[in-house]
Motif scaffolding. Structure first.
Motif, PDB file in Angstrom:
ATOM      1  N   VAL A  27     -15.281 -12.234 -20.460  1.00  0.00           N
ATOM      2  CA  VAL A  27     -15.635 -12.418 -21.871  1.00  0.00           C
ATOM      3  C   VAL A  27     -17.142 -12.614 -22.019  1.00  0.00           C
ATOM      4  O   VAL A  27     -17.773 -12.041 -22.916  1.00  0.00           O
ATOM      5  CB  VAL A  27     -14.855 -13.601 -22.486  1.00  0.00           C
ATOM      6  CG1 VAL A  27     -15.422 -13.982 -23.842  1.00  0.00           C
ATOM      7  CG2 VAL A  27     -13.376 -13.264 -22.597  1.00  0.00           C
ATOM      8  N   ARG A  31     -19.527 -10.063 -24.067  1.00  0.00           N
ATOM      9  CA  ARG A  31     -20.337 -10.470 -25.229  1.00  0.00           C
ATOM     10  C   ARG A  31     -21.779  -9.995 -25.072  1.00  0.00           C
ATOM     11  O   ARG A  31     -22.395  -9.548 -26.040  1.00  0.00           O
ATOM     12  CB  ARG A  31     -20.291 -11.972 -25.406  1.00  0.00           C
ATOM     13  CG  ARG A  31     -18.925 -12.440 -25.897  1.00  0.00           C
ATOM     14  CD  ARG A  31     -18.896 -13.902 -26.148  1.00  0.00           C
ATOM     15  NE  ARG A  31     -19.616 -14.174 -27.407  1.00  0.00           N
ATOM     16  CZ  ARG A  31     -19.711 -15.374 -27.938  1.00  0.00           C
ATOM     17  NH1 ARG A  31     -19.157 -16.402 -27.331  1.00  0.00           N
ATOM     18  NH2 ARG A  31     -20.357 -15.556 -29.057  1.00  0.00           N
ATOM     19  N   SER A  71     -10.440 -16.836 -25.347  1.00  0.00           N
ATOM     20  CA  SER A  71     -11.576 -16.638 -26.240  1.00  0.00           C
ATOM     21  C   SER A  71     -11.140 -16.502 -27.691  1.00  0.00           C
ATOM     22  O   SER A  71     -10.366 -15.609 -28.028  1.00  0.00           O
ATOM     23  CB  SER A  71     -12.343 -15.377 -25.824  1.00  0.00           C
ATOM     24  OG  SER A  71     -13.316 -15.045 -26.780  1.00  0.00           O
ATOM     25  N   VAL A  72     -11.673 -17.356 -28.534  1.00  0.00           N
ATOM     26  CA  VAL A  72     -11.386 -17.271 -29.963  1.00  0.00           C
ATOM     27  C   VAL A  72     -12.006 -16.000 -30.550  1.00  0.00           C
ATOM     28  O   VAL A  72     -11.400 -15.346 -31.394  1.00  0.00           O
ATOM     29  CB  VAL A  72     -11.922 -18.526 -30.690  1.00  0.00           C
ATOM     30  CG1 VAL A  72     -11.767 -18.389 -32.196  1.00  0.00           C
ATOM     31  CG2 VAL A  72     -11.208 -19.764 -30.192  1.00  0.00           C
ATOM     32  N   LEU A  73     -13.210 -15.646 -30.095  1.00  0.00           N
ATOM     33  CA  LEU A  73     -13.852 -14.422 -30.566  1.00  0.00           C
ATOM     34  C   LEU A  73     -12.966 -13.212 -30.294  1.00  0.00           C
ATOM     35  O   LEU A  73     -12.759 -12.372 -31.170  1.00  0.00           O
ATOM     36  CB  LEU A  73     -15.209 -14.220 -29.898  1.00  0.00           C
ATOM     37  CG  LEU A  73     -15.869 -12.860 -30.150  1.00  0.00           C
ATOM     38  CD1 LEU A  73     -16.390 -12.792 -31.578  1.00  0.00           C
ATOM     39  CD2 LEU A  73     -16.970 -12.600 -29.162  1.00  0.00           C
ATOM     40  N   CYS A  74     -12.453 -13.122 -29.096  1.00  0.00           N
ATOM     41  CA  CYS A  74     -11.624 -11.981 -28.727  1.00  0.00           C
ATOM     42  C   CYS A  74     -10.249 -12.025 -29.387  1.00  0.00           C
ATOM     43  O   CYS A  74      -9.599 -11.000 -29.542  1.00  0.00           O
ATOM     44  CB  CYS A  74     -11.470 -11.898 -27.211  1.00  0.00           C
ATOM     45  SG  CYS A  74     -13.010 -11.482 -26.375  1.00  0.00           S
ATOM     46  N   GLY A  76      -9.823 -12.946 -32.474  1.00  0.00           N
ATOM     47  CA  GLY A  76      -9.997 -12.672 -33.898  1.00  0.00           C
ATOM     48  C   GLY A  76     -10.526 -11.284 -34.157  1.00  0.00           C
ATOM     49  O   GLY A  76      -9.948 -10.289 -33.738  1.00  0.00           O
ATOM     50  N   GLU A  77     -11.657 -11.231 -34.843  1.00  0.00           N
ATOM     51  CA  GLU A  77     -12.222  -9.976 -35.318  1.00  0.00           C
ATOM     52  C   GLU A  77     -13.059  -9.226 -34.285  1.00  0.00           C
ATOM     53  O   GLU A  77     -13.520  -8.133 -34.560  1.00  0.00           O
ATOM     54  CB  GLU A  77     -13.093 -10.253 -36.546  1.00  0.00           C
ATOM     55  CG  GLU A  77     -12.320 -10.783 -37.726  1.00  0.00           C
ATOM     56  CD  GLU A  77     -11.384  -9.736 -38.320  1.00  0.00           C
ATOM     57  OE1 GLU A  77     -11.748  -8.550 -38.362  1.00  0.00           O
ATOM     58  OE2 GLU A  77     -10.288 -10.123 -38.733  1.00  0.00           O
ATOM     59  N   GLY A  78     -13.293  -9.788 -33.119  1.00  0.00           N
ATOM     60  CA  GLY A  78     -14.177  -9.157 -32.139  1.00  0.00           C
ATOM     61  C   GLY A  78     -13.501  -8.066 -31.331  1.00  0.00           C
ATOM     62  O   GLY A  78     -13.187  -8.255 -30.159  1.00  0.00           O
ATOM     63  N   CYS A  79     -13.280  -6.892 -31.936  1.00  0.00           N
ATOM     64  CA  CYS A  79     -12.539  -5.848 -31.224  1.00  0.00           C
ATOM     65  C   CYS A  79     -13.348  -5.220 -30.090  1.00  0.00           C
ATOM     66  O   CYS A  79     -12.792  -4.892 -29.048  1.00  0.00           O
ATOM     67  CB  CYS A  79     -12.003  -4.794 -32.176  1.00  0.00           C
ATOM     68  SG  CYS A  79     -13.259  -3.872 -33.051  1.00  0.00           S
ATOM     69  N   PRO A  81     -15.902  -6.726 -28.217  1.00  0.00           N
ATOM     70  CA  PRO A  81     -15.896  -7.649 -27.074  1.00  0.00           C
ATOM     71  C   PRO A  81     -14.512  -7.785 -26.431  1.00  0.00           C
ATOM     72  O   PRO A  81     -14.404  -7.893 -25.208  1.00  0.00           O
ATOM     73  CB  PRO A  81     -16.344  -8.982 -27.680  1.00  0.00           C
ATOM     74  CG  PRO A  81     -17.118  -8.612 -28.882  1.00  0.00           C
ATOM     75  CD  PRO A  81     -16.459  -7.363 -29.407  1.00  0.00           C
ATOM     76  N   ARG A  82     -13.458  -7.757 -27.232  1.00  0.00           N
ATOM     77  CA  ARG A  82     -12.093  -7.858 -26.684  1.00  0.00           C
ATOM     78  C   ARG A  82     -11.787  -6.656 -25.793  1.00  0.00           C
ATOM     79  O   ARG A  82     -11.275  -6.813 -24.685  1.00  0.00           O
ATOM     80  CB  ARG A  82     -11.079  -7.949 -27.816  1.00  0.00           C
ATOM     81  CG  ARG A  82      -9.640  -8.032 -27.343  1.00  0.00           C
ATOM     82  CD  ARG A  82      -8.629  -8.215 -28.464  1.00  0.00           C
ATOM     83  NE  ARG A  82      -8.817  -7.288 -29.568  1.00  0.00           N
ATOM     84  CZ  ARG A  82      -9.090  -7.657 -30.804  1.00  0.00           C
ATOM     85  NH1 ARG A  82      -9.231  -8.937 -31.128  1.00  0.00           N
ATOM     86  NH2 ARG A  82      -9.233  -6.760 -31.764  1.00  0.00           N
TER      87      ARG A  82
END
Length: 100
Positions: A27, A31, A71-74, A76-79, A81-82
């Motif tokens: 992750v 990022r 990871s909260v970013l991954c 949610g909306e972080g396509c 980075p996911r």
């Protein structure tokens, strides 16, 4: 129009510490990589994909679930980075997912 979304609480407590560490590493690198120009991202991904066996659907799905759990970013909306983190985690395990 946007609307607020509540994400389910990721359950990373069940993951072994080595799996968590590998996922957090993936992750973090994802990022950093996501902020680079597309040409550089493609160059890095081509290099990483060399000599890796194709990931099965189950392996790619497990890598994605692990990334989302840590990871909260991954989650949610972080396509981007996911997707990058999933590919990097697969590569740490010796495989490479098929991109579409």
């Amino acid at each position: 129009m946007t609307s607020p979304v509540a994400l389910p609480e990721p359950d990373s407590s069940r993951l072994p510490w080595r799996t968590k560490l590998a996922a957090l590493l993936a992750v973090g690198v994802a990022r950093l990589l996501a902020g680079r120009p597309p040409r550089q991202i493609a160059w890095v991904l081509r290099r990483l994909a060399r000599r890796a066996r194709p990931a099965t659907m189950a392996e790619a799905r497990a890598a994605r679930a692990t990334v989302v759990a840590v990871s909260v970013l991954c989650a949610g909306e972080g396509c981007l980075p996911r997707s990058l983190a999933t590919a990097l985690l697969c590569r740490l395990r010796g495989t490479w997912p098929t991109w579409c």
